[in-house]
Write a protein that holds these residues in place. Structure first.
Motif, PDB file in Angstrom:
ATOM      1  N   ILE A 252       0.830  -1.188   0.000  1.00  0.00           N
ATOM      2  CA  ILE A 252       0.000   0.000   0.000  1.00  0.00           C
ATOM      3  C   ILE A 252       0.871   1.246   0.000  1.00  0.00           C
ATOM      4  O   ILE A 252       1.929   1.278   0.643  1.00  0.00           O
ATOM      5  CB  ILE A 252      -0.968   0.016   1.203  1.00  0.00           C
ATOM      6  CG1 ILE A 252      -2.010   1.142   1.042  1.00  0.00           C
ATOM      7  CG2 ILE A 252      -0.221   0.156   2.518  1.00  0.00           C
ATOM      8  CD1 ILE A 252      -3.179   1.031   2.003  1.00  0.00           C
ATOM      9  N   LEU A 253       0.437   2.244  -0.745  1.00  0.00           N
ATOM     10  CA  LEU A 253       1.054   3.563  -0.716  1.00  0.00           C
ATOM     11  C   LEU A 253       0.092   4.496   0.013  1.00  0.00           C
ATOM     12  O   LEU A 253      -1.086   4.570  -0.334  1.00  0.00           O
ATOM     13  CB  LEU A 253       1.297   4.091  -2.136  1.00  0.00           C
ATOM     14  CG  LEU A 253       1.814   5.531  -2.196  1.00  0.00           C
ATOM     15  CD1 LEU A 253       3.280   5.601  -1.792  1.00  0.00           C
ATOM     16  CD2 LEU A 253       1.599   6.146  -3.581  1.00  0.00           C
ATOM     17  N   ILE A 254       0.599   5.193   1.028  1.00  0.00           N
ATOM     18  CA  ILE A 254      -0.206   6.154   1.772  1.00  0.00           C
ATOM     19  C   ILE A 254       0.334   7.546   1.476  1.00  0.00           C
ATOM     20  O   ILE A 254       1.503   7.833   1.742  1.00  0.00           O
ATOM     21  CB  ILE A 254      -0.171   5.879   3.283  1.00  0.00           C
ATOM     22  CG1 ILE A 254      -0.638   4.447   3.576  1.00  0.00           C
ATOM     23  CG2 ILE A 254      -1.032   6.894   4.027  1.00  0.00           C
ATOM     24  CD1 ILE A 254      -0.522   4.053   5.038  1.00  0.00           C
ATOM     25  N   GLU A 255      -0.525   8.407   0.910  1.00  0.00           N
ATOM     26  CA  GLU A 255      -0.093   9.773   0.626  1.00  0.00           C
ATOM     27  C   GLU A 255      -0.500  10.686   1.770  1.00  0.00           C
ATOM     28  O   GLU A 255      -1.672  10.752   2.152  1.00  0.00           O
ATOM     29  CB  GLU A 255      -0.708  10.286  -0.680  1.00  0.00           C
ATOM     30  CG  GLU A 255      -0.217  11.691  -1.019  1.00  0.00           C
ATOM     31  CD  GLU A 255      -0.800  12.263  -2.291  1.00  0.00           C
ATOM     32  OE1 GLU A 255      -0.262  13.261  -2.787  1.00  0.00           O
ATOM     33  OE2 GLU A 255      -1.804  11.713  -2.792  1.00  0.00           O
ATOM     34  N   GLY A 256       0.468  11.405   2.331  1.00  0.00           N
ATOM     35  CA  GLY A 256       0.193  12.335   3.411  1.00  0.00           C
ATOM     36  C   GLY A 256       1.228  12.227   4.506  1.00  0.00           C
ATOM     37  O   GLY A 256       1.846  11.176   4.693  1.00  0.00           O
TER      38      GLY A 256
END
Length: 458
Positions: free
Chosen positions: A171-175
């Protein structure tokens, strides 16, 4: 059934529920309007389920530590469906408790969507009912902000993360805020290859620098990859994966993409502007110290005002509103000292001024300690705990307390009490240490680690 009330509350989240319940207790005829579920973001798809998931993710660390204490736990296994099902049961229990808490003092719960049609009127969109009230309270909270990029519909937010059918392989989490840090902790702890991408230089903007550095180091030690100063430009489906295009020219596939890029006040479609309620540029409702809007009969509390997007703040504002309007006790909420906790791994607890900000307020002393948590001392785990105390020069008033490590949130809650009483370093020193605990470090500091004089670190 009469369509006239003393108070109509729009939104059955933490702030709205508290305001409705206390107002009804004062004898007001109250109805609360909610189109989804009673409990709001925190209870249904926010802090409560999130912390349950954080607990689940931490068992990985406990299993790793168990052999150093003589335990043989074999090969642990994890089942996502069981966690989700048990979480759903707990959320249903809490929602029922919130409903009972409203019904007990006589609050009417209306399952519908409301539109404000005037200073004292509301229309229900599903039923078409027209309601009147002496006072209207807007407590509609906030929603996840989704970047306007190609393929944005392929991403998820914290709302959907609690209801995934299965865990993604990656998973890529942006923020770079607390939501990103907490969900990175959850997914990585549950075995998902986790990456954070953040456009800034370091996560947790606005927090004390030692907390920011320590959090990132702890996440990376947990296996989380952190990419700085990079934006997500777009998403596209490639087979079972989602390919992400980054601003540095790199494209990479992930099993899932999560946006944790902030939250926007829920004011769209409520009819507020037509009713004369002033909104800020971000859509937040502008209010005074008593939560009154530009329309004297309309008030707002909680995340929809964007004063501080925290559940305890919304609850305090809701209670203060009820005291002010129906209890005959005008009450303004003090937002000047609000503690915060980040339920990541490592955990973060903070209250008061950061070192940077405190140094702009005059001469200060800074006390810092770092040590291995006692739980880790029998193992090879090298994680460090950090505690920082910031005071006015010469052991004066405590201006900030910052903690990184196990139990940080529990310790910071207690530290916030003496700070609200303007406690000094001497007041902290008078407390006898409880040994062996981590928290004892806050009352055993002898000499400052360093000081600031004239804004210069010495």
């Amino acid at each position: 059934m009469s369509d006239s009330y003393d108070l109509l509350v729009i939104g059955a989240g933490s702030g709205g529920v508290r305001a409705a319940r206390i107002s009804a207790g004062y004898g007001a005829r109250v109805a609360i309007i909610e189109e989804y579920r009673v409990g709001g973001t925190c209870v249904i798809r926010g802090c409560v389920p999130k912390k349950l998931f954080v607990y689940a993710s931490r068992y990985k660390d406990l299993f790793e530590l168990a052999p150093s204490f003589g335990w043989n736990v074999g090969t642990p296994g994890f089942d996502w469906a069981t966690l989700v099902a048990n979480k759903d049961k707990e959320i249903a229990r809490l929602e029922a408790a919130y409903v009972a808490g409203l019904e007990r003092p006589g609050v009417e719960i209306i399952r519908d969507r409301a539109v404000v049609t005037g200073p004292n009127s509301i229309r229900l969109l599903k039923s078409g009912r027209e309601l009147a009230a002496k006072t209207i309270l807007v407590a509609t909270g906030a929603r996840p902000r989704i970047p306007d990029i190609p393929g944005k519909e392929l991403g998820i937010t914290s709302n959907e993360a609690f209801h995934l059918d299965r865990l993604p392989r990656s998973i890529l989490i942006e923020g770079g805020g607390f939501i990103s840090a907490e969900f990175a902790t959850i997914f990585s702890g549950l075995g998902v290859a986790t990456t954070i991408v953040y456009r800034g230089e370091r996560m947790l903007r606005g927090f004390d620098e030692d907390l920011r550095v320590g959090l990132e180091a702890g996440l990376e030690a947990r296996g989380v990859t952190i990419i700085h100063q990079t934006d997500v430009l777009g998403l596209r489906q490639t087979g079972k994966d989602i390919t992400v295009s980054f601003s540095d020219g790199v494209d990479a596939p992930f099993g899932a993409v999560m946006f944790a890029t902030g939250r926007s006040p829920n004011t769209s479609g409520l009819g507020l502007e037509a009713a004369g309620v002033a909104l800020g540029e971000d859509g937040a409702i502008a209010v005074d110290e008593y939560s009154r809007t530009s329309v004297p009969s309309i008030y707002a509390v909680g995340d929809v005002t964007n004063r501080a997007q925290l559940t305890p703040v919304a609850i305090r504002e809701g209670h203060a509103f009820a005291d002010t309007v129906f209890g005959g006790m005008p009450t303004a909420v003090d937002h000047s000292l609000i503690g915060e906790a980040v339920f990541a791994e490592p955990e973060v607890g903070t209250v008061g001024l950061s070192e940077h900000d405190a140094a702009t307020h005059g001469d200060i002393d800074v006390y810092v300690t770092r040590f291995r948590p006692m739980m880790n001392t029998l193992s090879l785990k090298s994680d460090r705990m950090m505690m920082k105390l910031i005071t006015r020069a010469g052991g004066g008033e405590v201006l900030g307390v910052h903690i990184l490590g196990p139990g940080a949130s529990e310790i910071i809650q207690m530290a916030a009490i003496p700070m609200a009483m303007k406690a000094s370093k001497a007041d902290f020193d008078r407390a006898i240490a409880m040994h062996p605990t981590a928290a004892e470090e806050l009352v055993t500091f002898k000499k400052p680690s360093y000081v600031y004089r004239g804004g210069v670190k010495q």
